[in-house]
Design an enzyme around this catalytic site. Sequence first.
Site, PDB file in Angstrom:
ATOM      1  N   GLY A  47       0.846  -1.180   0.000  1.00 18.10           N
ATOM      2  CA  GLY A  47       0.000   0.000   0.000  1.00 18.10           C
ATOM      3  C   GLY A  47       0.883   1.231   0.000  1.00 18.10           C
ATOM      4  O   GLY A  47       1.750   1.390   0.869  1.00 18.10           O
ATOM      5  N   ALA A  48       0.679   2.124  -0.979  1.00 14.34           N
ATOM      6  CA  ALA A  48       1.607   3.237  -1.171  1.00 14.34           C
ATOM      7  C   ALA A  48       1.827   4.090   0.083  1.00 14.34           C
ATOM      8  O   ALA A  48       2.975   4.348   0.466  1.00 14.34           O
ATOM      9  CB  ALA A  48       1.139   4.108  -2.345  1.00 14.34           C
ATOM     10  N   ARG A  83      10.377  -0.924  -4.151  1.00 13.83           N
ATOM     11  CA  ARG A  83       9.214  -0.998  -5.037  1.00 13.83           C
ATOM     12  C   ARG A  83       9.266   0.215  -5.971  1.00 13.83           C
ATOM     13  O   ARG A  83       9.475   1.337  -5.511  1.00 13.83           O
ATOM     14  CB  ARG A  83       7.890  -0.972  -4.254  1.00 13.83           C
ATOM     15  CG  ARG A  83       7.644  -2.107  -3.287  1.00 13.83           C
ATOM     16  CD  ARG A  83       7.288  -3.425  -3.949  1.00 13.83           C
ATOM     17  NE  ARG A  83       6.106  -3.415  -4.788  1.00 13.83           N
ATOM     18  CZ  ARG A  83       4.849  -3.604  -4.368  1.00 13.83           C
ATOM     19  NH1 ARG A  83       4.607  -3.775  -3.070  1.00 13.83           N
ATOM     20  NH2 ARG A  83       3.849  -3.639  -5.228  1.00 13.83           N
ATOM     21  N   GLN A 184      -5.340  -9.401  -2.687  1.00 13.45           N
ATOM     22  CA  GLN A 184      -5.451  -8.407  -1.614  1.00 13.45           C
ATOM     23  C   GLN A 184      -6.904  -8.146  -1.224  1.00 13.45           C
ATOM     24  O   GLN A 184      -7.193  -7.812  -0.075  1.00 13.45           O
ATOM     25  CB  GLN A 184      -4.799  -7.085  -2.041  1.00 13.45           C
ATOM     26  CG  GLN A 184      -3.295  -7.133  -2.159  1.00 13.45           C
ATOM     27  CD  GLN A 184      -2.832  -7.333  -3.587  1.00 13.45           C
ATOM     28  OE1 GLN A 184      -3.491  -8.021  -4.357  1.00 13.45           O
ATOM     29  NE2 GLN A 184      -1.723  -6.729  -3.951  1.00 13.45           N
ATOM     30  N   ASP A 225      -1.477   4.433  -6.311  1.00 16.90           N
ATOM     31  CA  ASP A 225      -0.056   4.274  -5.996  1.00 16.90           C
ATOM     32  C   ASP A 225       0.791   5.404  -6.555  1.00 16.90           C
ATOM     33  O   ASP A 225       1.847   5.711  -6.006  1.00 16.90           O
ATOM     34  CB  ASP A 225       0.443   2.932  -6.520  1.00 16.90           C
ATOM     35  CG  ASP A 225      -0.028   1.784  -5.655  1.00 16.90           C
ATOM     36  OD1 ASP A 225       0.750   1.355  -4.781  1.00 16.90           O
ATOM     37  OD2 ASP A 225      -1.175   1.328  -5.817  1.00 16.90           O
ATOM     38  N   ASN A 235      -2.888   2.330 -10.214  1.00 13.47           N
ATOM     39  CA  ASN A 235      -3.396   1.580  -9.070  1.00 13.47           C
ATOM     40  C   ASN A 235      -3.328   0.102  -9.410  1.00 13.47           C
ATOM     41  O   ASN A 235      -2.868  -0.291 -10.491  1.00 13.47           O
ATOM     42  CB  ASN A 235      -4.822   2.016  -8.723  1.00 13.47           C
ATOM     43  CG  ASN A 235      -5.273   1.519  -7.357  1.00 13.47           C
ATOM     44  OD1 ASN A 235      -4.553   1.654  -6.370  1.00 13.47           O
ATOM     45  ND2 ASN A 235      -6.451   0.928  -7.296  1.00 13.47           N
ATOM     46  N   LYS A 236      -3.808  -0.726  -8.511  1.00 16.63           N
ATOM     47  CA  LYS A 236      -3.720  -2.175  -8.685  1.00 16.63           C
ATOM     48  C   LYS A 236      -4.272  -2.611 -10.042  1.00 16.63           C
ATOM     49  O   LYS A 236      -5.258  -2.075 -10.530  1.00 16.63           O
ATOM     50  CB  LYS A 236      -4.470  -2.876  -7.559  1.00 16.63           C
ATOM     51  CG  LYS A 236      -4.350  -4.380  -7.557  1.00 16.63           C
ATOM     52  CD  LYS A 236      -2.902  -4.859  -7.587  1.00 16.63           C
ATOM     53  CE  LYS A 236      -2.086  -4.280  -6.469  1.00 16.63           C
ATOM     54  NZ  LYS A 236      -0.638  -4.619  -6.589  1.00 16.63           N
TER      55      LYS A 236
END
Length: 311
Positions: A47-48, A83, A184, A225, A235-236
Amino acid sequence: MKFKTIEWLGDRVRIIDQRGLPLKENYLDLRTPEEVYDAIKNMAIRGAPAIGVIAGYGVALAALRDGSKEQILNKIELLSKSRPTAYNLFYALERMKKIVESGAETDKIIREAIKIHNEDIEICNKMGEYGSKLLPEKAICMTICNAGALATGGIGTALGVFYKAKEMGKVIKVFVPETRPFLQGARLTAWELMKNGIEAVLIADGAKAFILQREKVDAIFVGADRIALNGDTANKIGTFGLAINAEKIGVPFYVVAPSTTFDRTIKTGEDIPIEERNPDEITHLNEIRIAPEGIKVKNPVFDVTPHSLIN
Protein backbone atom coordinates in the site's frame (compact mmCIF):
# COMPACT_ATOMS: atom_id res chain seq x y z
CA MET A 1 -9.10 0.26 14.09
CA LYS A 2 -8.92 -3.12 15.79
CA PHE A 3 -5.31 -3.67 14.70
CA LYS A 4 -2.17 -1.60 14.12
CA THR A 5 -0.51 -1.77 10.72
CA ILE A 6 2.58 0.22 11.75
CA GLU A 7 3.79 1.07 15.26
CA TRP A 8 7.02 2.84 16.22
CA LEU A 9 8.44 1.38 19.44
CA GLY A 10 11.48 3.60 19.97
CA ASP A 11 14.19 1.22 18.80
CA ARG A 12 12.19 -0.77 16.24
CA VAL A 13 9.06 -0.61 14.12
CA ARG A 14 6.32 -3.22 14.44
CA ILE A 15 4.13 -4.16 11.47
CA ILE A 16 1.38 -6.67 10.90
CA ASP A 17 2.66 -9.31 8.48
CA GLN A 18 0.06 -9.08 5.71
CA ARG A 19 1.27 -12.24 4.00
CA GLY A 20 -0.37 -14.36 6.70
CA LEU A 21 -3.79 -12.70 6.61
CA PRO A 22 -6.59 -13.60 6.98
CA LEU A 23 -5.56 -16.89 8.61
CA LYS A 24 -2.74 -15.61 10.85
CA GLU A 25 -2.50 -12.23 12.55
CA ASN A 26 1.25 -12.13 13.12
CA TYR A 27 3.45 -9.12 13.81
CA LEU A 28 7.05 -8.46 12.82
CA ASP A 29 9.55 -6.29 14.70
CA LEU A 30 11.91 -4.64 12.23
CA ARG A 31 15.16 -3.37 13.68
CA THR A 32 17.27 -2.51 10.64
CA PRO A 33 16.75 -0.73 7.31
CA GLU A 34 17.57 -4.01 5.58
CA GLU A 35 14.66 -5.68 7.35
CA VAL A 36 12.40 -2.81 6.29
CA TYR A 37 13.58 -3.21 2.71
CA ASP A 38 12.79 -6.94 2.80
CA ALA A 39 9.37 -6.32 4.33
CA ILE A 40 8.45 -3.91 1.51
CA LYS A 41 10.00 -6.00 -1.26
CA ASN A 42 8.39 -9.24 -0.11
CA MET A 43 4.93 -7.74 0.55
CA ALA A 44 4.88 -8.13 4.34
CA ILE A 45 3.72 -4.52 4.12
CA ARG A 46 2.16 -2.93 1.04
CA GLY A 47 0.00 0.00 0.00
CA ALA A 48 1.61 3.24 -1.17
CA PRO A 49 1.03 5.38 1.97
CA ALA A 50 2.11 2.54 4.29
CA ILE A 51 5.24 2.00 2.23
CA GLY A 52 6.08 5.69 2.59
CA VAL A 53 5.57 5.61 6.35
CA ILE A 54 7.61 2.45 6.90
CA ALA A 55 10.40 3.79 4.65
CA GLY A 56 10.65 6.85 6.88
CA TYR A 57 11.06 4.58 9.88
CA GLY A 58 13.64 2.58 7.94
CA VAL A 59 15.76 5.73 7.73
CA ALA A 60 15.21 6.33 11.45
CA LEU A 61 16.50 2.83 12.16
CA ALA A 62 19.55 3.54 10.00
CA ALA A 63 20.25 6.62 12.10
CA LEU A 64 19.93 4.59 15.30
CA ARG A 65 22.26 1.86 14.05
CA ASP A 66 24.88 4.08 12.40
CA GLY A 67 24.60 7.83 12.81
CA SER A 68 27.03 8.69 10.01
CA LYS A 69 25.50 10.72 7.19
CA GLU A 70 27.14 8.58 4.50
CA GLN A 71 25.77 5.32 5.87
CA ILE A 72 22.26 6.69 6.32
CA LEU A 73 22.22 8.01 2.75
CA ASN A 74 23.31 4.57 1.55
CA LYS A 75 20.33 3.03 3.34
CA ILE A 76 18.01 5.59 1.76
CA GLU A 77 19.30 4.48 -1.62
CA LEU A 78 18.67 0.85 -0.67
CA LEU A 79 15.09 1.55 0.44
CA SER A 80 14.36 3.45 -2.79
CA LYS A 81 14.93 0.23 -4.74
CA SER A 82 12.29 -1.81 -2.88
CA ARG A 83 9.21 -1.00 -5.04
CA PRO A 84 9.22 1.16 -8.21
CA THR A 85 5.62 2.36 -8.60
CA ALA A 86 4.40 3.62 -5.19
CA TYR A 87 5.32 7.31 -5.18
CA ASN A 88 4.81 7.79 -1.43
CA LEU A 89 8.01 5.78 -0.98
CA PHE A 90 10.06 8.36 -2.87
CA TYR A 91 8.23 11.30 -1.29
CA ALA A 92 9.03 10.05 2.22
CA LEU A 93 12.63 9.18 1.40
CA GLU A 94 13.22 12.60 -0.15
CA ARG A 95 11.96 14.27 3.04
CA MET A 96 14.18 12.07 5.17
CA LYS A 97 17.14 12.68 2.87
CA LYS A 98 16.84 16.46 3.29
CA ILE A 99 16.85 16.09 7.07
CA VAL A 100 19.89 13.80 6.97
CA GLU A 101 21.81 16.06 4.56
CA SER A 102 21.15 19.03 6.84
CA GLY A 103 23.32 17.32 9.44
CA ALA A 104 20.43 16.61 11.80
CA GLU A 105 20.97 14.56 14.92
CA THR A 106 19.37 11.13 15.29
CA ASP A 107 16.49 12.48 17.43
CA LYS A 108 15.47 14.93 14.72
CA ILE A 109 15.60 12.21 12.06
CA ILE A 110 13.32 10.02 14.17
CA ARG A 111 10.93 12.93 14.78
CA GLU A 112 10.65 13.49 11.03
CA ALA A 113 9.69 9.84 10.48
CA ILE A 114 7.05 10.08 13.21
CA LYS A 115 5.80 13.32 11.65
CA ILE A 116 5.33 11.60 8.27
CA HIS A 117 3.31 8.88 10.03
CA ASN A 118 1.15 11.36 11.96
CA GLU A 119 0.49 13.39 8.83
CA ASP A 120 -0.75 10.27 7.05
CA ILE A 121 -3.12 9.52 9.94
CA GLU A 122 -4.60 13.03 9.70
CA ILE A 123 -4.83 12.95 5.91
CA CYS A 124 -6.67 9.62 5.98
CA ASN A 125 -9.20 11.01 8.45
CA LYS A 126 -9.83 14.08 6.29
CA MET A 127 -10.20 12.09 3.07
CA GLY A 128 -12.61 9.74 4.79
CA GLU A 129 -14.72 12.65 5.97
CA TYR A 130 -14.83 14.23 2.52
CA GLY A 131 -15.68 10.98 0.74
CA SER A 132 -18.33 9.88 3.23
CA LYS A 133 -20.42 12.94 2.33
CA LEU A 134 -20.81 11.56 -1.20
CA LEU A 135 -22.76 8.54 0.04
CA PRO A 136 -26.50 8.21 0.80
CA GLU A 137 -27.74 6.92 4.15
CA LYS A 138 -27.78 3.39 2.76
CA ALA A 139 -25.01 2.83 0.23
CA ILE A 140 -23.79 -0.03 -1.92
CA CYS A 141 -20.17 0.42 -2.94
CA MET A 142 -17.30 -1.36 -4.63
CA THR A 143 -13.54 -1.12 -4.27
CA ILE A 144 -10.51 -3.06 -5.55
CA CYS A 145 -7.35 -4.39 -3.91
CA ASN A 146 -6.81 -3.02 -0.40
CA ALA A 147 -6.84 0.72 0.26
CA GLY A 148 -7.61 0.58 3.96
CA ALA A 149 -5.80 0.75 7.27
CA LEU A 150 -3.56 -2.10 6.11
CA ALA A 151 -2.33 0.11 3.25
CA THR A 152 -1.71 3.32 5.18
CA GLY A 153 -0.54 4.76 8.46
CA GLY A 154 -4.13 5.67 9.35
CA ILE A 155 -7.67 4.41 8.64
CA GLY A 156 -7.06 4.08 4.91
CA THR A 157 -7.83 5.97 1.73
CA ALA A 158 -10.76 4.32 -0.08
CA LEU A 159 -11.82 2.22 2.90
CA GLY A 160 -11.51 5.26 5.14
CA VAL A 161 -14.56 6.62 3.33
CA PHE A 162 -16.59 3.61 4.50
CA TYR A 163 -15.32 3.86 8.07
CA LYS A 164 -16.23 7.53 8.33
CA ALA A 165 -19.61 6.88 6.72
CA LYS A 166 -20.28 4.25 9.38
CA GLU A 167 -19.34 6.76 12.11
CA MET A 168 -21.98 9.07 10.64
CA GLY A 169 -24.58 6.34 11.08
CA LYS A 170 -24.76 5.34 7.43
CA VAL A 171 -25.28 1.71 6.44
CA ILE A 172 -22.57 0.56 4.03
CA LYS A 173 -22.27 -2.60 1.95
CA VAL A 174 -19.08 -3.15 -0.03
CA PHE A 175 -18.48 -5.55 -2.91
CA VAL A 176 -14.86 -6.72 -2.74
CA PRO A 177 -13.23 -8.22 -5.87
CA GLU A 178 -10.69 -10.90 -4.98
CA THR A 179 -7.90 -8.97 -6.78
CA ARG A 180 -5.71 -11.58 -8.39
CA PRO A 181 -2.96 -12.57 -8.36
CA PHE A 182 -1.98 -11.58 -4.80
CA LEU A 183 -5.60 -11.64 -3.59
CA GLN A 184 -5.45 -8.41 -1.61
CA GLY A 185 -9.22 -8.11 -1.86
CA ALA A 186 -10.00 -11.61 -0.63
CA ARG A 187 -7.21 -11.80 1.96
CA LEU A 188 -6.95 -8.22 3.20
CA THR A 189 -9.92 -5.99 2.37
CA ALA A 190 -12.55 -8.62 3.24
CA TRP A 191 -10.75 -9.32 6.54
CA GLU A 192 -10.28 -5.64 7.39
CA LEU A 193 -13.88 -4.60 6.63
CA MET A 194 -15.34 -7.52 8.57
CA LYS A 195 -13.04 -6.85 11.53
CA ASN A 196 -14.29 -3.27 11.66
CA GLY A 197 -17.99 -3.98 11.27
CA ILE A 198 -18.57 -3.15 7.59
CA GLU A 199 -20.66 -5.57 5.50
CA ALA A 200 -18.36 -7.04 2.85
CA VAL A 201 -19.33 -9.29 -0.07
CA LEU A 202 -16.47 -11.09 -1.81
CA ILE A 203 -16.76 -11.51 -5.60
CA ALA A 204 -14.62 -13.00 -8.35
CA ASP A 205 -12.61 -10.51 -10.38
CA GLY A 206 -14.56 -11.41 -13.50
CA ALA A 207 -17.87 -10.58 -11.80
CA LYS A 208 -17.23 -6.83 -11.36
CA ALA A 209 -19.20 -5.61 -14.41
CA PHE A 210 -22.11 -7.95 -13.70
CA ILE A 211 -22.35 -6.78 -10.07
CA LEU A 212 -22.24 -3.11 -11.12
CA GLN A 213 -25.01 -3.77 -13.62
CA ARG A 214 -27.33 -5.79 -11.34
CA GLU A 215 -26.75 -4.56 -7.79
CA LYS A 216 -27.36 -0.81 -8.20
CA VAL A 217 -23.95 0.15 -6.86
CA ASP A 218 -23.91 3.79 -5.71
CA ALA A 219 -20.18 4.45 -6.09
CA ILE A 220 -16.74 2.94 -6.52
CA PHE A 221 -13.85 4.09 -4.34
CA VAL A 222 -10.27 3.04 -5.08
CA GLY A 223 -6.84 4.04 -3.86
CA ALA A 224 -3.77 5.03 -5.87
CA ASP A 225 -0.06 4.27 -6.00
CA ARG A 226 1.03 7.18 -8.19
CA ILE A 227 -0.84 10.06 -9.82
CA ALA A 228 0.51 12.10 -12.74
CA LEU A 229 0.06 15.86 -13.07
CA ASN A 230 -2.89 15.45 -15.44
CA GLY A 231 -4.69 13.12 -13.01
CA ASP A 232 -3.88 9.80 -14.70
CA THR A 233 -3.72 7.29 -11.86
CA ALA A 234 -1.72 4.11 -11.34
CA ASN A 235 -3.40 1.58 -9.07
CA LYS A 236 -3.72 -2.18 -8.68
CA ILE A 237 -4.06 -4.12 -11.94
CA GLY A 238 -7.74 -4.28 -12.85
CA THR A 239 -8.54 -0.72 -11.78
CA PHE A 240 -8.53 0.56 -15.37
CA GLY A 241 -10.99 -2.11 -16.44
CA LEU A 242 -13.19 -1.33 -13.44
CA ALA A 243 -13.22 2.35 -14.42
CA ILE A 244 -14.26 1.47 -17.98
CA ASN A 245 -17.09 -0.68 -16.60
CA ALA A 246 -18.16 2.14 -14.29
CA GLU A 247 -18.34 4.68 -17.12
CA LYS A 248 -20.32 2.30 -19.34
CA ILE A 249 -22.82 1.44 -16.61
CA GLY A 250 -23.00 4.93 -15.10
CA VAL A 251 -21.48 4.36 -11.65
CA PRO A 252 -19.39 7.21 -10.13
CA PHE A 253 -15.71 6.27 -9.92
CA TYR A 254 -13.65 8.03 -7.25
CA VAL A 255 -9.92 7.90 -6.46
CA VAL A 256 -9.05 8.55 -2.82
CA ALA A 257 -5.40 9.47 -2.38
CA PRO A 258 -3.23 11.93 -0.43
CA SER A 259 -1.15 14.67 -2.01
CA THR A 260 1.92 12.53 -1.27
CA THR A 261 0.81 10.18 -4.07
CA PHE A 262 1.03 12.92 -6.72
CA ASP A 263 4.25 12.79 -8.73
CA ARG A 264 4.78 16.32 -9.99
CA THR A 265 7.68 15.20 -12.20
CA ILE A 266 5.39 13.11 -14.41
CA LYS A 267 2.98 14.78 -16.83
CA THR A 268 0.84 11.80 -17.86
CA GLY A 269 0.25 8.19 -16.95
CA GLU A 270 2.37 7.02 -19.88
CA ASP A 271 5.46 7.93 -17.85
CA ILE A 272 4.51 6.05 -14.67
CA PRO A 273 6.80 3.03 -14.14
CA ILE A 274 4.78 -0.18 -13.83
CA GLU A 275 6.16 -2.93 -11.62
CA GLU A 276 6.13 -6.52 -12.88
CA ARG A 277 6.42 -9.20 -10.23
CA ASN A 278 7.40 -12.85 -10.06
CA PRO A 279 5.53 -15.10 -12.54
CA ASP A 280 4.97 -17.57 -9.69
CA GLU A 281 2.27 -15.24 -8.37
CA ILE A 282 0.17 -16.26 -11.38
CA THR A 283 1.32 -19.83 -11.99
CA HIS A 284 1.12 -20.92 -8.33
CA LEU A 285 -1.42 -20.65 -5.52
CA ASN A 286 -0.11 -21.36 -2.01
CA GLU A 287 3.00 -22.82 -3.67
CA ILE A 288 0.85 -25.26 -5.69
CA ARG A 289 1.26 -25.00 -9.46
CA ILE A 290 -2.04 -24.17 -11.20
CA ALA A 291 -0.68 -23.47 -14.72
CA PRO A 292 1.22 -25.64 -17.21
CA GLU A 293 4.96 -25.97 -16.76
CA GLY A 294 6.79 -23.68 -19.18
CA ILE A 295 3.88 -21.33 -19.88
CA LYS A 296 4.94 -17.75 -20.65
CA VAL A 297 3.76 -15.24 -18.05
CA LYS A 298 3.34 -11.47 -17.92
CA ASN A 299 2.54 -10.13 -14.46
CA PRO A 300 2.12 -6.33 -14.34
CA VAL A 301 0.72 -5.50 -10.91
CA PHE A 302 -0.49 -1.98 -11.70
CA ASP A 303 -2.35 -0.31 -14.54
CA VAL A 304 -3.10 3.33 -15.31
CA THR A 305 -6.60 4.79 -15.33
CA PRO A 306 -6.91 7.90 -17.56
CA HIS A 307 -8.12 10.99 -15.72
CA SER A 308 -11.12 11.21 -18.05
CA LEU A 309 -12.63 8.14 -16.36
CA ILE A 310 -12.33 9.53 -12.82
CA ASN A 311 -15.12 11.58 -11.22
